[in-house]
Design a protein around this motif. Structure first.
Motif, PDB file in Angstrom:
ATOM      1  N   ARG A   1       0.822  -1.200   0.000  1.00 32.87           N
ATOM      2  CA  ARG A   1       0.000   0.000   0.000  1.00 32.87           C
ATOM      3  C   ARG A   1       0.861   1.258   0.000  1.00 32.87           C
ATOM      4  N   MET A   2       0.317   2.244  -0.700  1.00 27.86           N
ATOM      5  CA  MET A   2       0.965   3.533  -0.718  1.00 27.86           C
ATOM      6  C   MET A   2       0.489   4.350   0.475  1.00 27.86           C
ATOM      7  N   ASP A   3       0.954   5.574   0.550  1.00 28.49           N
ATOM      8  CA  ASP A   3       0.591   6.424   1.680  1.00 28.49           C
ATOM      9  C   ASP A   3      -0.907   6.683   1.752  1.00 28.49           C
TER      10      ASP A   3
ATOM     11  N   VAL B   1      -3.605   0.332  -3.134  1.00 27.92           N
ATOM     12  CA  VAL B   1      -2.729  -0.791  -3.435  1.00 27.92           C
ATOM     13  C   VAL B   1      -1.973  -0.504  -4.729  1.00 27.92           C
ATOM     14  N   VAL B   2      -0.666  -0.759  -4.699  1.00 27.39           N
ATOM     15  CA  VAL B   2       0.125  -0.598  -5.913  1.00 27.39           C
ATOM     16  C   VAL B   2      -0.291  -1.654  -6.916  1.00 27.39           C
ATOM     17  N   THR B   3       0.051  -1.431  -8.165  1.00 27.22           N
ATOM     18  CA  THR B   3      -0.323  -2.393  -9.211  1.00 27.22           C
ATOM     19  C   THR B   3       0.489  -3.663  -9.041  1.00 27.22           C
ATOM     20  N   ILE B   4      -0.242  -4.769  -8.786  1.00 29.74           N
ATOM     21  CA  ILE B   4       0.403  -6.070  -8.551  1.00 29.74           C
ATOM     22  C   ILE B   4      -0.297  -7.089  -9.423  1.00 29.74           C
TER      23      ILE B   4
ATOM     24  N   SER C   1       9.216   1.076  -4.139  1.00 33.87           N
ATOM     25  CA  SER C   1       9.853   1.926  -3.123  1.00 33.87           C
ATOM     26  C   SER C   1       9.649   1.389  -1.718  1.00 33.87           C
ATOM     27  N   ALA C   2       8.453   0.938  -1.411  1.00 34.06           N
ATOM     28  CA  ALA C   2       8.185   0.433  -0.059  1.00 34.06           C
ATOM     29  C   ALA C   2       8.828  -0.931   0.152  1.00 34.06           C
ATOM     30  N   LEU C   3       8.719  -1.791  -0.860  1.00 30.40           N
ATOM     31  CA  LEU C   3       9.274  -3.143  -0.716  1.00 30.40           C
ATOM     32  C   LEU C   3      10.798  -3.140  -0.636  1.00 30.40           C
ATOM     33  N   LEU C   4      11.427  -2.206  -1.319  1.00 30.60           N
ATOM     34  CA  LEU C   4      12.891  -2.161  -1.269  1.00 30.60           C
ATOM     35  C   LEU C   4      13.397  -1.830   0.128  1.00 30.60           C
ATOM     36  N   GLN C   5      12.570  -1.153   0.908  1.00 30.06           N
ATOM     37  CA  GLN C   5      12.971  -0.849   2.278  1.00 30.06           C
ATOM     38  C   GLN C   5      13.055  -2.098   3.142  1.00 30.06           C
ATOM     39  N   SER C   6      12.502  -3.183   2.638  1.00 34.18           N
ATOM     40  CA  SER C   6      12.562  -4.436   3.399  1.00 34.18           C
ATOM     41  C   SER C   6      13.868  -5.187   3.168  1.00 34.18           C
TER      42      SER C   6
ATOM     43  N   GLN D   1      20.068  -6.346  -5.827  1.00 31.09           N
ATOM     44  CA  GLN D   1      19.415  -5.046  -5.699  1.00 31.09           C
ATOM     45  C   GLN D   1      17.916  -5.202  -5.462  1.00 31.09           C
ATOM     46  N   TYR D   2      17.317  -6.243  -6.109  1.00 29.29           N
ATOM     47  CA  TYR D   2      15.885  -6.475  -5.969  1.00 29.29           C
ATOM     48  C   TYR D   2      15.611  -7.870  -5.402  1.00 29.29           C
ATOM     49  N   ARG D   3      16.526  -8.347  -4.597  1.00 29.25           N
ATOM     50  CA  ARG D   3      16.374  -9.714  -4.104  1.00 29.25           C
ATOM     51  C   ARG D   3      16.880  -9.799  -2.675  1.00 29.25           C
ATOM     52  N   HIS D   4      16.153 -10.543  -1.886  1.00 30.49           N
ATOM     53  CA  HIS D   4      16.588 -10.780  -0.514  1.00 30.49           C
ATOM     54  C   HIS D   4      17.662 -11.866  -0.492  1.00 30.49           C
TER      55      HIS D   4
END
Length: 943
Positions: free
Chosen positions: A106-108, A112-115, A188-193, A380-383
């Motif tokens: 979710r955005m601010d 819901v972002v496009t998934i 942006s939000a998921l990358l913070q994880s 960069q985009y992977r845990h």
């Protein structure tokens, strides 16, 4: 559903102990389940780690389907996500997250972002749209999407009443594993994880140590010192980066420094240390700076690979893991030894989503991914997998970080250069310590001598991490090892095995006289059989202050030995003949004392020549040698002058070999070549010249095995001011302490006949002129017969000197003209009987020749102790000089026809110089003889 571990409280650690006949409630069962669930999750996240353990790579096949490889992951909430076999998806649908309402989607504004959710048409009832049209419909590229493995976790609480009954069946916990696609622009939000990997490492930069460069133009110590001090600009960078490094790792280091920032003190000490660079110890400040940069860079390297997480935050990525961008994939051909794909498992379908199994996948990691990483894909985009400290002992990594900072702290505090004022005498101060070169970590090298052994902060304790943890800090090799070591193998390492070592530190020599340092180092090298070589060079370009080494040039030595031994052999033969002649002269003859004196004089002159040092040796004086040889020539000539009644019947007289020797000129040549060689060698021992011929000169504080250690000193005080090394052996092969003595074959000795058979008393000049006068007399007699002139025949009498020729001519009248072959003529007056006229090349030398002969006769008749002998000898030499001046003209010497007349006159000149007994006039006599020899040699060359 809320995160399980985030909701864990004290209640989760309690559960009911069941008893017989008790009433079992839902709370009691839930407490037990929650307790076990929390313990399982804690075991995963705290005991193992979080993130993708293996597999779970995502890509697109040639048929446009999306494939995900089998693999396992652990979320930060402790959920175990796994796919048992490689899967393929050919459908997609918009995912709206209406059930779990996951915050990361979710955005601010709560939108819901496009998934997009992936599915398979073969296993799913809700198949969605065909994925082959995905790019066309979404107007985006598949490669710009990132895969997300998401565990949708929520509770479904159905109505109590159904169509059949109203029994309470309880809430249903729904957990469905979904593969989602999200565009990179919406991450942006998921990358913070994604926890940052090696953030401390990338927050710092390496320090590059400038190089101390010397040039071939160097000629002053100030220039040499500047080559070191120019590198001291690194001080600011060191100070700046040490401050930043401490701030970056402050949390880890607070306990080590009691919560006090040490960098202020470090900066003050660094300023003090770098100010020493103005002295002759600048090279050690340079070494210190190089050590610090190395220690800092090693500390930074320890920060790399820091993917350890202790007690990770539950909210980090509680229900998802990022799989990375979509790459090109293909189904692998399982032949040729490849691992076969996992066969489909015939088990009941679990409650989570599992698309159909496909063959084993192979992924193209892309052209941009060239760096080897533990997973071989982008992070960069992977845990990644963030390990618990227990798996790879990452706690030791934290200890290494602390140690690296403590080592820097110790180095800065303990830097102290021993000077000649604080060191013991040179024989005790210089030491050679084996160790390793700079290709090894700092801790493996020997501890340099400019680090003080402080009991409160021992430099050896914080030098090597491995030695520290093994309690072997007192076994580190160093200059000051005797202050802490108890083993002889540590404080006397050269007495033990040195084969493992590649480098030898040489310390304690700066400031001492190079002569003393050379001696001590050579003794250490020889006595310990060390595989290194030593060279000493001077900074200044002053050849006069460069010492003479025992250089040896074989071809010059051979030539000199041949020339000198030849002369020596001739002089020995002269001595032999002289003694033989004396034995044949009776004691009653008046000439014997003069001949004995001449023989003795020659022997003394010969001994002086023999006593002169070798031309190719040190201390040789060319002028002295030439004077001594000239005296020997004069003495031989004098002896010959006084023994003209003897002539050799079996061999040439050795006196002539001595008189006509060319050793003086050859000595000039050899001496000049020798000096050129010496000057060239000495020029090569100037630092700039040495560098030009020996590239690779570097300061290293010692020398590599098999290399050359180069001492550098200044001319004004002979003090060693620096040292360098060459990584290869540079040996001066011309230095020969004990050269081979060249002994050329001697000339044949005079046959050992009886002396009377060796020479006989036949007047020399009778032989010379008999061959000339007899044909003249025959011609004259024939002429007289034809003209009926009554002239008495030629009177044949012995002629001892050319003065006798004048007497013959003066006492014989009526002879027309006596012509000598060669163009010179002697013409008596027709009837007066006066002195004959002597013409040489058209010039009348009669008066000069007559004056010379008169003075020669006067000196010959004088006793040795006559009071006016010196004056008359001086007059004789003046007359001889005037005569040679007349003869030493090109019109005379260039015509070989003048040779007979001139040589006969020069013979008298040689004889006259032998009459000189006054020491003060002998050098003048030698000069006259030299000129006469020059004229004579000129004729020899042209005949």
């Amino acid at each position: 559903m809320a995160n399980v571990l985030a909701a864990a409280t004290k209640d989760n650690t309690r559960f009911t102990i069941f008893e017989n006949d008790q009433v079992l409630t839902a709370d009691q069962l839930n407490d037990l389940f929650n307790y076990l669930d929390v313990q399982t999750r804690l075991t995963r996240t705290r005991g193992l780690g979080i993130g993708i353990i293996c597999g779970l790579e995502i890509g697109q096949l040639e048929n446009k389907q999306i494939a995900v490889s089998k693999g396992t992951a652990i979320t930060s909430d402790g959920d175990l996500l796994h796919i048992d076999a490689d899967q393929a998806f050919d459908r997609y649908a918009l995912f709206e997250d209406n059930n779990a309402r996951y915050p990361y989607f979710r955005m601010d504004n709560e939108q819901v972002v496009t998934i997009y959710q992936l599915s398979s048409s073969t296993t799913d009832t809700d198949t969605g749209d065909d994925f082959t049209k995905f790019e066309e419909v979404t107007n985006t590229l598949v490669k710009d999407y990132v895969g997300v493995l998401y565990l949708e976790d929520y509770q479904n609480d159905p109505d109590v009443c159904t169509g059949t009954d109203c029994d309470n069946k309880g809430a249903q916990a729904v957990r469905e594993l979904k593969v989602l696609l999200i565009h990179k622009d919406n991450l942006s939000a998921l990358l913070q994880s994604i926890p940052p990997l090696n953030k401390n490492y990338f927050a710092l930069d390496d320090i590059a140590m400038p190089r101390a460069i010397i040039t071939t133009a160097i000629s002053q110590y100030a220039e040499l010192n500047t080559s070191f001090t120019n590198t001291f600009s690194i001080r600011s960078e060191i100070k700046e980066k040490l401050v930043k490094a401490y701030q970056t790792c402050q949390v880890v280091l607070q306990d080590e420094f009691d919560g006090v920032d040490p960098t202020s003190e470090w900066n003050q000490l660094l300023d003090t240390h770098f100010n020493i660079g103005t002295s002759i110890y600048a090279q050690y400040v340079y070494d210190f700076a190089r050590d610090l940069t190395c220690a800092y860079n090693e500390m930074r390297e320890v920060l790399f690979g820091d993917n350890m997480m202790c007690c990770p935050d539950v909210a980090l990525f509680p229900k998802h893991v990022l799989l990375g961008t979509i790459r090109t994939a293909a189904v692998a051909n399982d032949t040729g030894g490849n691992i076969p794909a996992s066969p489909p498992v015939s088990l009941p379908r679990p409650p989570i989503f599992l698309p159909p199994v496909i063959g084993r996948l192979r992924f193209d990691i892309g052209l941009l991914i060239k760096r080897f990483t533990p997973i071989l894909i982008d992070n960069q985009y992977r845990h990644s997998f963030y390990e618990s400290p227990v798996l790879n002992n990452k706690e030791e990594n934290m200890e290494k970080i602390k140690f690296c900072f403590m080592r820097i702290h110790s180095m800065i505090h303990n830097f102290k250069i021993p000077t000649t004022a604080t060191l013991p005498p040179v024989t005790e101060s210089i030491k050679i310590t084996p160790g390793y070169f700079e290709d090894q970590p700092l801790g493996k090298r020997s501890l340099p001598f400019y680090y003080d052994i402080n009991t409160n902060l021992p430099a050896n304790l914080y030098w090597s991490y491995d030695a520290n943890v093994r309690k072997k800090e007192n076994e580190i090799l160093s200059y000051a090892a005797n202050k802490y070591a108890s083993k002889s193998s540590v404080f006397s390492p050269l007495s033990f095995n040195i084969l493992p070592y590649t480098f030898f530190r040489i310390e304690g020599h700066i400031g001492f006289k190079y002569q003393d340092v050379e001696r001590v180092l050579n003794d250490l090298i020889v006595n310990n059989n060390l595989p290194i070589n030593l060279i000493t060079v001077q900074v200044e370009r002053d050849i006069n202050t460069i010492p003479i080494r025992p250089w040896n040039f074989p071809y010059l030595n051979l030539h000199e030995a041949f020339v000198r031994n030849t002369l020596n052999d001739h002089m020995n033969q002269v001595d032999l003949v002289n003694s033989g002649m004396l034995s044949q002269i009776s004691d009653t003859e008046t000439t014997k004392p003069i001949i004995a004196s001449a023989a003795n004089g020659f022997t003394n002159a010969k001994n002086k020549v023999l006593a002169d040092g070798a031309i190719t040796g040190t201390g040789f004086n060319l002028e002295t040698y030439k004077t001594d040889v000239q005296n020997a020539i004069t003495s031989a000539n004098f002896f010959k002058q006084n023994t003209q009644q003897f002539t050799f019947s079996n061999t040439a007289p050795p006196h002539d070999f001595v008189i006509n020797t060319d050793v003086i000129y050859k000595a000039d040549l050899i001496d000049d070549l020798f000096k050129q060689h010496f000057d060239q060698k000495r020029q090569g021992l100037m630092l700039g010249n040495y560098l030009a011929k020996n590239p690779g000169l570097e300061h290293a504080g010692g020398v590599l095995r098999g290399g050359t250690f180069v001492l550098v000193y200044t001319a004004n005080d002979s003090a060693v001011v620096a040292d360098f090394m060459l990584p290869y052996a540079n040996i001066d092969n011309d230095i020969v302490p004990d050269p081979i003595v060249v002994k050329p074959l001697p000339l044949p000795q005079i046959p050992q006949f009886d002396v009377p058979k060796l020479f006989e008393k036949i007047p020399t000049y009778q032989k010379l002129f008999k061959a000339q006068l007899d044909p003249i007399a025959e011609s004259l007699n024939t002429t007289i017969t034809q003209t009926d002139v009554k002239i008495p025949p030629i009177v044949k009498i012995p002629i001892n000197t050319t003065a006798d020729i004048g007497n013959i001519l003066r006492n014989t009248t009526g002879i027309g003209s006596v012509v000598f072959t060669g163009g010179g003529t002697t013409n008596p007056a027709d009837t007066t009987g006066s002195n004959p006229v002597v013409n040489v090349a058209g010039a009348d030398v009669s008066a000069v020749l007559e004056d010379f002969r008169n003075k020669q006769e006067e000196v010959a008749k004088l006793p040795a102790d006559a009071p006016d002998r010196q004056a008359k000898e001086q007059a004789l030499l003046q007359a001889a000089s005037a005569l040679t001046e007349q003869l030493n003209k090109p019109e005379v010497t260039n015509n070989p026809n003048n040779a007979l007349v001139v040589k006969s006159i020069l013979s008298d000149v040689h004889s006259s110089t032998g009459l000189v007994q006054t020491e003060a006039l002998k050098s003048e006599a030698a000069n006259v003889t030299t000129i006469a020899n020059t004229i004579n040699r000129g004729f020899n060359l042209r005949q």
